[in-house]
Design an enzyme around this catalytic site. Structure first.
Site, PDB file in Angstrom:
ATOM      1  N   HIS A 198     -25.654 -45.630  -1.704  1.00  0.00           N
ATOM      2  CA  HIS A 198     -26.404 -46.639  -2.049  1.00  0.00           C
ATOM      3  C   HIS A 198     -25.266 -48.072  -2.286  1.00  0.00           C
ATOM      4  O   HIS A 198     -24.037 -47.730  -2.697  1.00  0.00           O
ATOM      5  CB  HIS A 198     -26.715 -46.771  -3.452  1.00  0.00           C
ATOM      6  CG  HIS A 198     -28.252 -47.557  -3.690  1.00  0.00           C
ATOM      7  ND1 HIS A 198     -27.938 -49.005  -4.135  1.00  0.00           N
ATOM      8  CD2 HIS A 198     -29.518 -47.355  -3.848  1.00  0.00           C
ATOM      9  CE1 HIS A 198     -29.301 -49.562  -4.161  1.00  0.00           C
ATOM     10  NE2 HIS A 198     -30.025 -48.656  -4.267  1.00  0.00           N
ATOM     11  N   GLY A 254     -26.733 -41.468  -2.525  1.00  0.00           N
ATOM     12  CA  GLY A 254     -27.782 -41.505  -1.916  1.00  0.00           C
ATOM     13  C   GLY A 254     -27.777 -41.156  -0.373  1.00  0.00           C
ATOM     14  O   GLY A 254     -28.969 -40.865   0.187  1.00  0.00           O
ATOM     15  N   TYR A 286     -30.572 -40.794 -11.113  1.00  0.00           N
ATOM     16  CA  TYR A 286     -31.364 -39.970 -10.086  1.00  0.00           C
ATOM     17  C   TYR A 286     -33.016 -40.246 -10.251  1.00  0.00           C
ATOM     18  O   TYR A 286     -33.399 -40.565 -11.252  1.00  0.00           O
ATOM     19  CB  TYR A 286     -30.832 -38.900  -9.435  1.00  0.00           C
ATOM     20  CG  TYR A 286     -30.636 -38.798  -7.997  1.00  0.00           C
ATOM     21  CD1 TYR A 286     -29.895 -40.017  -7.595  1.00  0.00           C
ATOM     22  CD2 TYR A 286     -31.538 -37.989  -7.243  1.00  0.00           C
ATOM     23  CE1 TYR A 286     -29.712 -40.114  -6.183  1.00  0.00           C
ATOM     24  CE2 TYR A 286     -31.500 -38.440  -5.870  1.00  0.00           C
ATOM     25  CZ  TYR A 286     -30.662 -39.187  -5.221  1.00  0.00           C
ATOM     26  OH  TYR A 286     -30.709 -39.323  -3.947  1.00  0.00           O
TER      27      TYR A 286
HETATM   28  O1  YXS Z   1     -12.614 -53.624  -1.530  1.00  0.00           O
HETATM   29  P1  YXS Z   1     -13.681 -54.035  -0.401  1.00  0.00           P
HETATM   30  O2  YXS Z   1     -14.501 -55.275  -0.723  1.00  0.00           O
HETATM   31  O3  YXS Z   1     -12.956 -54.009   0.886  1.00  0.00           O
HETATM   32  O4  YXS Z   1     -14.809 -52.997  -0.322  1.00  0.00           O
HETATM   33  C1  YXS Z   1     -14.512 -51.563  -0.149  1.00  0.00           C
HETATM   34  C2  YXS Z   1     -15.383 -50.870  -1.045  1.00  0.00           C
HETATM   35  O5  YXS Z   1     -15.616 -51.260  -2.378  1.00  0.00           O
HETATM   36  C3  YXS Z   1     -16.597 -50.856  -0.264  1.00  0.00           C
HETATM   37  N1  YXS Z   1     -17.625 -49.941  -0.687  1.00  0.00           N
HETATM   38  C4  YXS Z   1     -18.846 -50.159  -1.304  1.00  0.00           C
HETATM   39  N2  YXS Z   1     -19.336 -50.995  -1.763  1.00  0.00           N
HETATM   40  C5  YXS Z   1     -20.587 -50.703  -2.199  1.00  0.00           C
HETATM   41  N3  YXS Z   1     -21.355 -49.725  -2.393  1.00  0.00           N
HETATM   42  C6  YXS Z   1     -20.635 -48.419  -1.972  1.00  0.00           C
HETATM   43  N4  YXS Z   1     -21.390 -47.295  -2.118  1.00  0.00           N
HETATM   44  C7  YXS Z   1     -19.456 -48.596  -1.275  1.00  0.00           C
HETATM   45  N5  YXS Z   1     -18.654 -47.804  -1.049  1.00  0.00           N
HETATM   46  C8  YXS Z   1     -17.343 -48.617  -0.269  1.00  0.00           C
HETATM   47  O6  YXS Z   1     -16.445 -50.817   0.942  1.00  0.00           O
HETATM   48  C9  YXS Z   1     -14.888 -51.282   1.200  1.00  0.00           C
HETATM   49  C10 YXS Z   1     -14.015 -50.172   1.792  1.00  0.00           C
HETATM   50  O7  YXS Z   1     -14.153 -49.252   0.956  1.00  0.00           O
HETATM   51  P2  YXS Z   1     -12.818 -48.312   0.594  1.00  0.00           P
HETATM   52  O8  YXS Z   1     -11.457 -49.270   0.539  1.00  0.00           O
HETATM   53  O9  YXS Z   1     -13.096 -47.580  -0.898  1.00  0.00           O
HETATM   54  O10 YXS Z   1     -12.535 -47.203   1.789  1.00  0.00           O
HETATM   55  P3  YXS Z   1     -11.853 -45.973   1.562  1.00  0.00           P
HETATM   56  O11 YXS Z   1     -11.954 -45.575   2.977  1.00  0.00           O
HETATM   57  O12 YXS Z   1     -10.713 -45.910   0.868  1.00  0.00           O
HETATM   58  O13 YXS Z   1     -12.871 -44.810   1.033  1.00  0.00           O
HETATM   59  C11 YXS Z   1     -14.068 -44.575   1.287  1.00  0.00           C
HETATM   60  C12 YXS Z   1     -15.038 -43.898   0.136  1.00  0.00           C
HETATM   61  C13 YXS Z   1     -16.228 -43.690   0.731  1.00  0.00           C
HETATM   62  C14 YXS Z   1     -14.350 -42.742  -0.256  1.00  0.00           C
HETATM   63  C15 YXS Z   1     -15.030 -45.066  -0.876  1.00  0.00           C
HETATM   64  O14 YXS Z   1     -15.456 -46.199  -0.508  1.00  0.00           O
HETATM   65  C16 YXS Z   1     -15.845 -44.455  -2.067  1.00  0.00           C
HETATM   66  O15 YXS Z   1     -15.803 -43.699  -2.963  1.00  0.00           O
HETATM   67  N6  YXS Z   1     -17.094 -45.368  -2.059  1.00  0.00           N
HETATM   68  C17 YXS Z   1     -18.097 -45.033  -3.088  1.00  0.00           C
HETATM   69  C18 YXS Z   1     -18.865 -43.940  -2.631  1.00  0.00           C
HETATM   70  C19 YXS Z   1     -19.974 -43.652  -3.997  1.00  0.00           C
HETATM   71  O16 YXS Z   1     -19.486 -43.424  -5.156  1.00  0.00           O
HETATM   72  N7  YXS Z   1     -21.151 -43.830  -3.588  1.00  0.00           N
HETATM   73  C20 YXS Z   1     -22.449 -43.523  -4.285  1.00  0.00           C
HETATM   74  C21 YXS Z   1     -22.984 -45.111  -4.606  1.00  0.00           C
HETATM   75  S1  YXS Z   1     -24.142 -44.924  -5.714  1.00  0.00           S
HETATM   76  C22 YXS Z   1     -25.709 -44.205  -4.978  1.00  0.00           C
HETATM   77  O17 YXS Z   1     -25.489 -43.838  -3.935  1.00  0.00           O
HETATM   78  C23 YXS Z   1     -26.815 -43.739  -6.014  1.00  0.00           C
HETATM   79  C24 YXS Z   1     -27.103 -44.960  -6.736  1.00  0.00           C
HETATM   80  S2  YXS Z   1     -26.531 -42.182  -6.702  1.00  0.00           S
HETATM   81  O18 YXS Z   1     -24.960 -42.351  -7.217  1.00  0.00           O
HETATM   82  O19 YXS Z   1     -27.337 -42.164  -7.741  1.00  0.00           O
HETATM   83  O20 YXS Z   1     -26.385 -41.182  -5.858  1.00  0.00           O
END
Ligand code: YXS
Length: 261
Positions: free
Chosen positions: A66, A110, A140
């Site tokens: 998400h 998500g 969730y």
């Molecule tokens: O710093 P900038 O502006 O370049 O942005 C970065 C990240 O902040 C952004 N980004 C996201 N922005 C909003 N929502 C996200 N889910 C998200 N994920 C990433 O994208 C830019 C590049 O990310 P960066 O620098 O972290 O890339 P990386 O290659 O070092 O790492 C990739 C990841 C996927 C490991 C890392 O981006 C990450 O941990 N992302 C968050 C994964 C996460 O926690 N997703 C859950 C979202 S909440 C959701 O899905 C539901 C509500 S629930 O939780 O209930 O399931």
């Protein structure tokens, strides 16, 4: 139709939707999700027999889940029925043709539910799955949790949700979450070969079997009292300080400090 965050293709009755917003790691924003929904509908209308949902070749992240900046502020349900992510899950589960998730790269939050909403999952060794609600402080939702229980069983679902730790592609295959785990260089050919095989079979029979499985898998009568208890429990979470802290910590790129209130 001109898309910004995805690309689509239709060849030999096989549709392909490619998540193409790598700078946001294919985060499931409303804009990206709306395009996926439009593409699903367009491919269905163009008589696609199978749709493959994938990310760009070489992706380290299939989807980061998400779009966190679009999670609502406290006191509003963060995964309500009309939430874009929840909407596209329903679209994939109900479109009357098989959707295959071709997974290269990590899958977060998500996006795990998005992949699991597809009918068949085929991954490369980099396809790991991390369920993040507890890391962010999100409650969730019942249909999503039921989805995980149906696919992997209660114990594995609990560990995925409680630990918020990635599950490897090997373990995902061992547990039947991935239908197939194939070497990266074979992923595309393997996926399209299976799609071609499915496309030879009766689309009517397949669509009816898919819908029967959906209905039977979700045939859990919830009494109104039980449903209201579920909603009340979820409200405790999204009304909490922890929910606000989880999102704030994510945006500030620091570990959250949860207090259980
Ligand atoms: O710093 P900038 O502006 O370049 O942005 C970065 C990240 O902040 C952004 N980004 C996201 N922005 C909003 N929502 C996200 N889910 C998200 N994920 C990433 O994208 C830019 C590049 O990310 P960066 O620098 O972290 O890339 P990386 O290659 O070092 O790492 C990739 C990841 C996927 C490991 C890392 O981006 C990450 O941990 N992302 C968050 C994964 C996460 O926690 N997703 C859950 C979202 S909440 C959701 O899905 C539901 C509500 S629930 O939780 O209930 O399931």
């Amino acid at each position: 139709m001109q898309y910004i965050y995805i690309t689509t293709q239709l060849k030999d009755e096989i549709g392909t939707i490619t998540l193409s917003n790598p700078k946001r790691r294919n985060a499931l924003s409303k804009s990206l999700v709306d395009e996926v929904i439009q593409a699903l509908d367009a491919l269905r209308k163009s008589k696609a027999r199978v749709i493959i949902l994938r990310a760009l070749a070489g992706s380290k992240v299939w989807s980061a889940g998400h779009e966190v900046t679009e999670l609502p502020l406290p006191r509003r349900d963060p995964l309500s029925y009309s939430d874009p992510l929840i909407t596209v899950l329903r679209e994939i589960q109900s479109i009357p043709l098989p959707v295959i998730a071709m997974i290269e790269g990590s899958v977060w939050g998500g996006a795990c539910d998005l992949a699991l909403s597809c009918d068949i999952l085929i991954g490369s060794p980099s396809a790991n799955f991390c369920m993040t609600p507890a890391k962010i402080g999100v409650p969730y939702n019942a249909s999503g949790i039921l989805h995980f229980i149906n696919i992997m069983g209660v114990n594995i679902a609990k560990e995925m949700f409680f630990s918020a730790q990635p599950m490897s592609a090997e373990k995902a295959e061992r547990l039947g979450i991935l239908n197939h785990l194939v070497p990266l260089k074979e992923l595309e050919e393997f996926t399209y070969a299976l799609a071609r095989q499915i496309a030879l079979n009766s689309p009517l029979s397949i669509s009816v079997i898919k819908e029967q499985i959906r209905l039977l898998a979700s045939a859990y009568p919830l009494s109104p009292n039980t449903f209201e208890r579920v909603q009340g429990l979820r409200r405790l979470v999204y009304d909490s300080e922890d929910y606000a802290e989880g999102i704030k910590a994510f945006l500030e790129k620091r570990p959250p400090e949860f207090k259980g209130e």
